[in-house]
Design an enzyme around this catalytic site. Sequence first.
Site, PDB file in Angstrom:
ATOM      1  N   GLU A   1      75.827 -16.447 110.298  1.00  0.00           N
ATOM      2  CA  GLU A   1      76.275 -15.399 111.234  1.00  0.00           C
ATOM      3  C   GLU A   1      75.075 -14.761 111.940  1.00  0.00           C
ATOM      4  O   GLU A   1      75.126 -14.510 113.150  1.00  0.00           O
ATOM      5  CB  GLU A   1      77.124 -14.361 110.487  1.00  0.00           C
ATOM      6  CG  GLU A   1      78.517 -14.923 110.168  1.00  0.00           C
ATOM      7  CD  GLU A   1      79.234 -14.265 108.996  1.00  0.00           C
ATOM      8  OE1 GLU A   1      78.921 -13.100 108.682  1.00  0.00           O
ATOM      9  OE2 GLU A   1      80.106 -14.923 108.403  1.00  0.00           O
TER      10      GLU A   1
ATOM     11  N   TYR B   1      79.593  -7.459 103.157  1.00  0.00           N
ATOM     12  CA  TYR B   1      79.781  -8.442 102.084  1.00  0.00           C
ATOM     13  C   TYR B   1      79.735  -7.786 100.703  1.00  0.00           C
ATOM     14  O   TYR B   1      80.331  -8.272  99.749  1.00  0.00           O
ATOM     15  CB  TYR B   1      78.724  -9.555 102.179  1.00  0.00           C
ATOM     16  CG  TYR B   1      79.105 -10.593 103.203  1.00  0.00           C
ATOM     17  CD1 TYR B   1      79.773 -11.752 102.832  1.00  0.00           C
ATOM     18  CD2 TYR B   1      78.833 -10.394 104.554  1.00  0.00           C
ATOM     19  CE1 TYR B   1      80.141 -12.697 103.774  1.00  0.00           C
ATOM     20  CE2 TYR B   1      79.193 -11.332 105.509  1.00  0.00           C
ATOM     21  CZ  TYR B   1      79.853 -12.484 105.104  1.00  0.00           C
ATOM     22  OH  TYR B   1      80.234 -13.415 106.035  1.00  0.00           O
TER      23      TYR B   1
HETATM   24  C1  HEM Z   1      81.904 -14.856 101.008  1.00  0.00           C
HETATM   25  C2  HEM Z   1      82.650 -13.931 101.581  1.00  0.00           C
HETATM   26  C3  HEM Z   1      83.762 -14.236 102.555  1.00  0.00           C
HETATM   27  C4  HEM Z   1      84.561 -15.324 102.621  1.00  0.00           C
HETATM   28  C5  HEM Z   1      84.578 -16.542 101.731  1.00  0.00           C
HETATM   29  C6  HEM Z   1      85.459 -15.140 103.741  1.00  0.00           C
HETATM   30  C7  HEM Z   1      86.413 -16.056 104.132  1.00  0.00           C
HETATM   31  C8  HEM Z   1      87.209 -15.926 105.250  1.00  0.00           C
HETATM   32  C9  HEM Z   1      88.150 -16.906 105.701  1.00  0.00           C
HETATM   33  C10 HEM Z   1      88.443 -18.233 105.016  1.00  0.00           C
HETATM   34  C11 HEM Z   1      88.708 -16.439 106.825  1.00  0.00           C
HETATM   35  C12 HEM Z   1      89.769 -17.149 107.690  1.00  0.00           C
HETATM   36  C13 HEM Z   1      89.036 -17.944 108.752  1.00  0.00           C
HETATM   37  C14 HEM Z   1      89.993 -18.656 109.668  1.00  0.00           C
HETATM   38  O1  HEM Z   1      90.450 -18.057 110.622  1.00  0.00           O
HETATM   39  O2  HEM Z   1      90.312 -19.817 109.439  1.00  0.00           O
HETATM   40  C15 HEM Z   1      88.126 -15.143 107.092  1.00  0.00           C
HETATM   41  C16 HEM Z   1      88.472 -14.323 108.142  1.00  0.00           C
HETATM   42  C17 HEM Z   1      88.129 -12.988 108.189  1.00  0.00           C
HETATM   43  N1  HEM Z   1      87.190 -12.359 107.416  1.00  0.00           N
HETATM   44 FE1  HEM Z   1      86.128 -13.149 105.927  1.00  0.00          FE
HETATM   45  N2  HEM Z   1      85.197 -13.931 104.307  1.00  0.00           N
HETATM   46  C18 HEM Z   1      84.176 -13.350 103.615  1.00  0.00           C
HETATM   47  C19 HEM Z   1      83.603 -12.122 103.886  1.00  0.00           C
HETATM   48  C20 HEM Z   1      84.110 -11.215 104.783  1.00  0.00           C
HETATM   49  C21 HEM Z   1      83.590  -9.888 104.982  1.00  0.00           C
HETATM   50  C22 HEM Z   1      82.385  -9.294 104.293  1.00  0.00           C
HETATM   51  C23 HEM Z   1      84.375  -9.290 105.905  1.00  0.00           C
HETATM   52  C24 HEM Z   1      84.236  -7.870 106.406  1.00  0.00           C
HETATM   53  C25 HEM Z   1      85.018  -6.925 106.090  1.00  0.00           C
HETATM   54  C26 HEM Z   1      85.377 -10.251 106.312  1.00  0.00           C
HETATM   55  C27 HEM Z   1      86.360 -10.047 107.254  1.00  0.00           C
HETATM   56  C28 HEM Z   1      87.168 -11.028 107.771  1.00  0.00           C
HETATM   57  C29 HEM Z   1      88.137 -10.800 108.830  1.00  0.00           C
HETATM   58  C30 HEM Z   1      88.432  -9.461 109.485  1.00  0.00           C
HETATM   59  C31 HEM Z   1      88.737 -12.030 109.088  1.00  0.00           C
HETATM   60  C32 HEM Z   1      89.862 -12.333 110.075  1.00  0.00           C
HETATM   61  C33 HEM Z   1      91.143 -12.081 109.344  1.00  0.00           C
HETATM   62  C34 HEM Z   1      92.370 -12.433 110.113  1.00  0.00           C
HETATM   63  O3  HEM Z   1      92.301 -12.770 111.294  1.00  0.00           O
HETATM   64  O4  HEM Z   1      93.428 -12.374 109.495  1.00  0.00           O
HETATM   65  N3  HEM Z   1      85.180 -11.397 105.603  1.00  0.00           N
HETATM   66  N4  HEM Z   1      87.206 -14.866 106.118  1.00  0.00           N
END
Ligand code: HEM
Length: 409
Positions: free
Chosen positions: A149, A107
Amino acid sequence: MTVLTPTSSTLLSARSRAVVEATAAVVAEHAEAITARFYPRMLGEHPELLRVFNLANQATGEQPRALASSVVAYAVALIDPAAPSFDHVIRRIAYKHISLGIRPEQYTIVGHHLLAAVGEVLGDAVTPEVASAWDEVYWLFATQCIALEARLYAEAGVDPAAPLRPYRVVRRIEETADVISLVLEPADGEPLPEIAPGQYVSVFVDLPKGVRQPRQYTVSSTALGNRLQITVRRVRGVNGAPDGMVSTFLHDSVDVGDVLELSAPAGDFVLETSDSPLLLASAGAGITTVLPIVEHIARTQPGRPVIVAHADRTAQDHALRETVLHVGRQLDHFTAYVWYETVGDDPRARAGYMDLNEVPLPDGVQVFTCGPLPFMRHVRTSLIERGVPAAAIRYEVFGPDLWAAQVAA
Ligand code: HEM
Ligand SMILES: Cc1cc2nc3c(=O)[nH]c(=O)nc-3n(C[C@H](O)[C@H](O)[C@H](O)COP(=O)(O)OP(=O)(O)OC[C@H]3O[C@@H](n4cnc5c(N)ncnc54)[C@H](O)[C@@H]3O)c2cc1C
């Protein structure tokens, strides 16, 4: 699962609140430009993250849009006590994250690059006060995700540093010309994890040229003892776009004896304790969520009324049809409807797109819908018009959820 995360207008400090109120509209207007900068920045500096981010979602822009809309909606929820509940959005994100092994320390990386991207796009408008207010928004959001998480990892008994388990393919079933099922057994000698019907796993595969990619697949059957099943539709590229990376690999290169790496089951598209009648409305690959739910009802509540309604291109494309009907016969009150774009001479099918007005709805019906977004919007609208409360309609998107932040849970 019960509620987990308070989102309220009292969380943000008074100082930041005034700044966020004054700048939310401009950030919202530039949100996609910000996330479009953020990903290349972050992935350029941390190429190891290319192994968890879905490269196709990056190419099509869907993931940047999902992230942007969630951050803006979160900020609005912080400053507007009347904003819709945000819990379902955080739950969806947290489940997706735990299926990918996202860890708290990451994060800091995301926060750093996201706020740097805000500065790049908005330039001088980002005074130290503005930067600090949005940093606070980010970390409030991050803290809620990290807490949930941690809880989900603990409940699943998963070590975030080693979130995957090996599974051997013990059977491959050609369901239709474009759909296969893979029956998988843990290859580490440990029992199957608990899987709530409707949940998915992330499947990680090593593709040619050292590319590693995850994709999510619903556990399409949980009635196989110490085995689980996934059902995969082959995604073909249209209008010059490439064929789907992972579905093509699973179709062309995976067979009995191969080992795949899977996350623990994730997702909250699951039944709550209730005996209300169910309507399961699916289209295309969305059928994979229907079978495990019908199986579960047959095992645990065979007296509970279930209606399945499915739309597909043709009968030949309709995967798992006979299996769903077979399991449905074990229920006391089971009704099935199908619609095909091209119907042929199938007397049981209706022609065209799904029209739920043809389906009598029992009182108190609970709805689970899964399929392409336009299909689900149509289902939702037509049911709400017939008096089904929005809260009784659950949906699952087979991609980044661009809808969540706009739809009250
Ligand atoms: C407050 C911080 C964060 C927010 C608001 C956020 C938000 C999101 C959202 C909205 C999604 C799409 C969920 C769905 O499938 O509907 C997502 C997926 C994902 N997030 Fe985060 N995220 C955050 C932090 C992180 C962090 C720290 C990582 C690590 C590197 C990360 C990695 C990912 C990955 C790999 C996906 C799947 C992407 C995909 O399938 O295209 N996220 N996140
Ligand atoms: C919770 C959840 C559950 C799911 N359950 C199932 C399931 O049970 N069964 C199932 O079959 N699927 C399921 N999916 C979908 C699945 O995860 C994959 O998204 C799907 O298999 C496609 O992955 P892929 O790697 O084959 O295609 P990708 O490589 O991800 O490609 C996806 C699309 O993007 C396009 N694309 C890629 N690169 C570009 C580019 N440069 N320009 C333009 N377009 C591009 C491709 O042509 C394709 O149309 C689920 C998804 C989620 C989120």
